[in-house]
Motif scaffolding. Structure first.
Motif, mmCIF file in Angstrom:
data_model
loop_
_atom_site.group_PDB
_atom_site.id
_atom_site.type_symbol
_atom_site.label_atom_id
_atom_site.label_comp_id
_atom_site.label_asym_id
_atom_site.label_seq_id
_atom_site.Cartn_x
_atom_site.Cartn_y
_atom_site.Cartn_z
ATOM 1 N N ASP A 303 7.378 -4.742 4.190
ATOM 2 C CA ASP A 303 6.474 -5.360 3.213
ATOM 3 C C ASP A 303 5.102 -4.692 3.228
ATOM 4 N N SER A 306 5.481 -1.350 1.484
ATOM 5 C CA SER A 306 5.704 -1.562 0.045
ATOM 6 C C SER A 306 4.395 -1.895 -0.642
ATOM 7 N N ARG A 311 7.790 4.088 -0.893
ATOM 8 C CA ARG A 311 9.190 3.700 -1.028
ATOM 9 C C ARG A 311 9.724 3.447 0.381
ATOM 10 N N THR A 312 10.584 2.449 0.551
ATOM 11 C CA THR A 312 11.073 2.105 1.893
ATOM 12 C C THR A 312 12.553 2.460 2.016
ATOM 13 N N ASP A 332 14.077 -0.608 0.040
ATOM 14 C CA ASP A 332 14.411 -0.125 -1.303
ATOM 15 C C ASP A 332 15.745 0.617 -1.302
#
Length: 554
Positions: A303, A306, A311-312, A332
């Motif tokens: 979080d 983000s 981008r995760t 993501d």
């Protein structure tokens, strides 16, 4: 008389043998008072329904106590802690998957069924021994002996319960195990309520990390990379030269590295708890806490990044089944084993070598936009065979088929694991391989816009480290921008690839990492320590003087 002797010897062995395994010494303790009470009692009870009910009930208690003590011996060997029935029953599934990875699914099923059948067979045999067709008569010599034994053993057991030990080598394993497990169940349940209340009452808010905006942050876990790999001479002779070479290679590429130690919440296994601890900023040292955290609204580093604009990504080559936890985290993109196009062979439990995972991540997953990636490497996971070489020419890695010659290289696990010294050698070589390929990969992907955090997930099992090893794991932070490493130096990290090993027992908890990132790269730190025009940061110690951070369980 022979039935009495054989029955009490069998019961005594069932209750005492798991303690011998746990303590590593045959013969200490030697006597289980419960065996000397149950055997004569059951042989003296008159034949009838009551005797059958009592017999089945007592045998059930014996088998549960024996299974619990075997479980305690196993969890001490694997995780350096006792069995907790409240927490550890879900681990049976993980045990099966570990067996399937090393032995194959068919042999794993056979092993599990054989173990269950053996316990049931023993239980059935004990019931038959305790329920003879004709009860002992107290008027005949066998009955007199049984009654005398019952009286003596009952008196000694009562004294033992009262804290008076007449026989130094005698114990009450059934009673002690029942009391210990019940105590753990009640304490764990209370702790569960407190943990749940804390999650609700003191949530950890997500925070953008503007100090890392526009950067790639690569959180890379090396399996079983504990501090023992560096401070135990058996392994240090292998790993320390590798770390020295890694430092020189990074410096030659214009990269900087600082190193320290963090305390992992677990030892020997359950890597996902270390991942959860790092991501959440909370101390997650058991499966229940893990599930409670995921089922809550608790935020994580995913979080935070983000909110920062990254981008995760999760790269999880060990995940070969559905992974709902990944969705709960909110990545993501998740690249599990089925999502990675690997054409080579599985290597026992290891689905694909670390070098392939890293190469594939660079070519197909990182992309061009800033990314926060968690990578969980697995080549240094038990059974530590076969040992792979580092392929220096990375273009040859390709689709992974180059690793085919190692599918049957070296001894299989069932051969290797007959020799404890060979197991330890292979552990060192496996971790050395993982550290080497991770370092080589850092040379390829790290630049001034990248922070790579390399850390062990946990110490290996006590079989490798010994019983008294700390829970610390090495942490190496690599970047092309030395300013990004300055906050970690202020936290006690040191320049280079070798952390201060004499501080292992005082290592901060792994959960601190998220708090450090928020404090050193979050909005407050960025506003106080960075000029929006020239990007100059204040010294971390100056920032810390004016920060006000609400602390939760760390």
């Amino acid at each position: 008389m022979s039935r009495l002797i054989f029955t009490l010897l069998l019961l005594n062995l069932l209750l005492i043998a798991p303690l011998w395994w746990r303590l590593g010494e045959i013969g200490t303790p030697l006597i289980a008072w419960e065996a000397l009470v149950i055997a004569p009692l059951m042989l003296l009870l008159p034949v009838g329904r009551l005797r059958r009910l009592v017999g089945v009930g007592l045998v059930s208690c014996i088998m549960v106590a024996t299974a619990a003590n075997l479980g305690t011996a196993a969890t001490h060997m694997a995780f350096a802690r006792p069995l907790n029935l409240y927490l550890d029953v879900p681990l049976l599934r993980s045990i099966y998957h570990l067996l399937a990875g090393n032995l194959g699914q068919f042999l794993a099923v056979c092993a599990m069924l054989a173990g269950g059948a053996m316990l049931l067979g023993i239980a059935f045999g004990v019931v038959r021994l305790l329920l003879p067709p004709v009860a002992y008569s107290p008027k005949r010599p066998p009955g007199v002996a049984a009654l005398a034994l019952l009286t003596m053993a009952s008196a000694c057991a009562a004294l033992e319960l009262g804290g008076v030990r007449w026989v130094d080598s005698a114990r009450l394993p059934m009673v002690n195990t029942t009391h210990f497990q019940w105590q753990q169940i009640t304490e764990t349940h209370t702790a569960r309520l407190a943990f749940t209340a804390q999650l609700d009452a003191a949530p950890m808010e997500s925070q953008p990390l503007p100090g890392l905006a526009g950067h790639n942050v690569l959180l890379t876990f090396i399996e079983s990379y504990g501090v023992s790999a560096l401070d135990d001479p058996r392994y240090a002779n292998v790993l320390l030269p590798t770390l020295g070479d890694l430092q020189q290679r990074l410096e030659a590429q214009g990269l900087h590295v600082v190193s320290g130690l963090l305390a992992s919440p677990i030892r020997g296994g359950q890597s996902w708890l270390a991942h959860a601890t790092t991501l959440s900023g909370r101390w997650i040292d058991n499966q229940l806490w893990y599930q409670l955290m995921l089922n809550s609204n608790h935020t994580t580093l995913i979080d935070d990044f983000s909110a920062t604009g990254q981008r995760t990504l999760a790269v999880m080559p060990a995940i070969s089944m559905a992974w709902p936890e990944g969705e709960a985290y909110g990545f993501d993109q998740i690249a599990a084993a089925k999502d990675i196009d690997y054409a080579g062979p599985a290597l026992n439990w290891v689905t694909m070598p670390d070098q392939f995972t890293l190469d594939y991540t660079q070519k197909h997953l990182l992309g061009d936009s800033p990314v926060f990636a968690q990578l969980a490497l697995i080549s240094s996971h038990a059974p530590w065979t076969p040992i792979l070489p580092v392929i220096e020419e990375w273009s040859l890695v390709g689709d992974g088929s180059i690793f085919a010659p190692w599918e049957h290289a070296g001894d299989p696990p069932e051969v290797l694991w007959q020799d404890i010294e060979r197991i330890r050698d292979h552990y060192a070589w496996s971790v050395d391989y993982a550290v080497k390929v991770t370092g080589r990969w850092a040379e390829r992907v790290v630049d001034e816009d990248t922070v790579m955090i390399v850390l062990g997930d946990h110490q290996p099992a006590p079989l490798i480290t010994g019983d008294d090893a700390s829970a610390a794991v090495p942490v190496h932070i690599i970047s092309g921008d030395p300013a990004l490493l300055a906050p970690f130096l202020a936290r006690g990290f040191v320049q280079g690839t070798l952390p201060l090993l004499d501080q292992a027992t005082q290592a901060p908890r792994m959960s601190q990492l998220r708090h450090w990132l928020q404090e050193d790269f979050g909005a407050v730190a960025f506003a106080l320590g960075a000029d929006s025009t020239i990007g100059t940061r204040l010294a971390p110690e100056s920032i810390s003087q004016v920060q006000a951070t609400t602390r939760t369980q760390q």
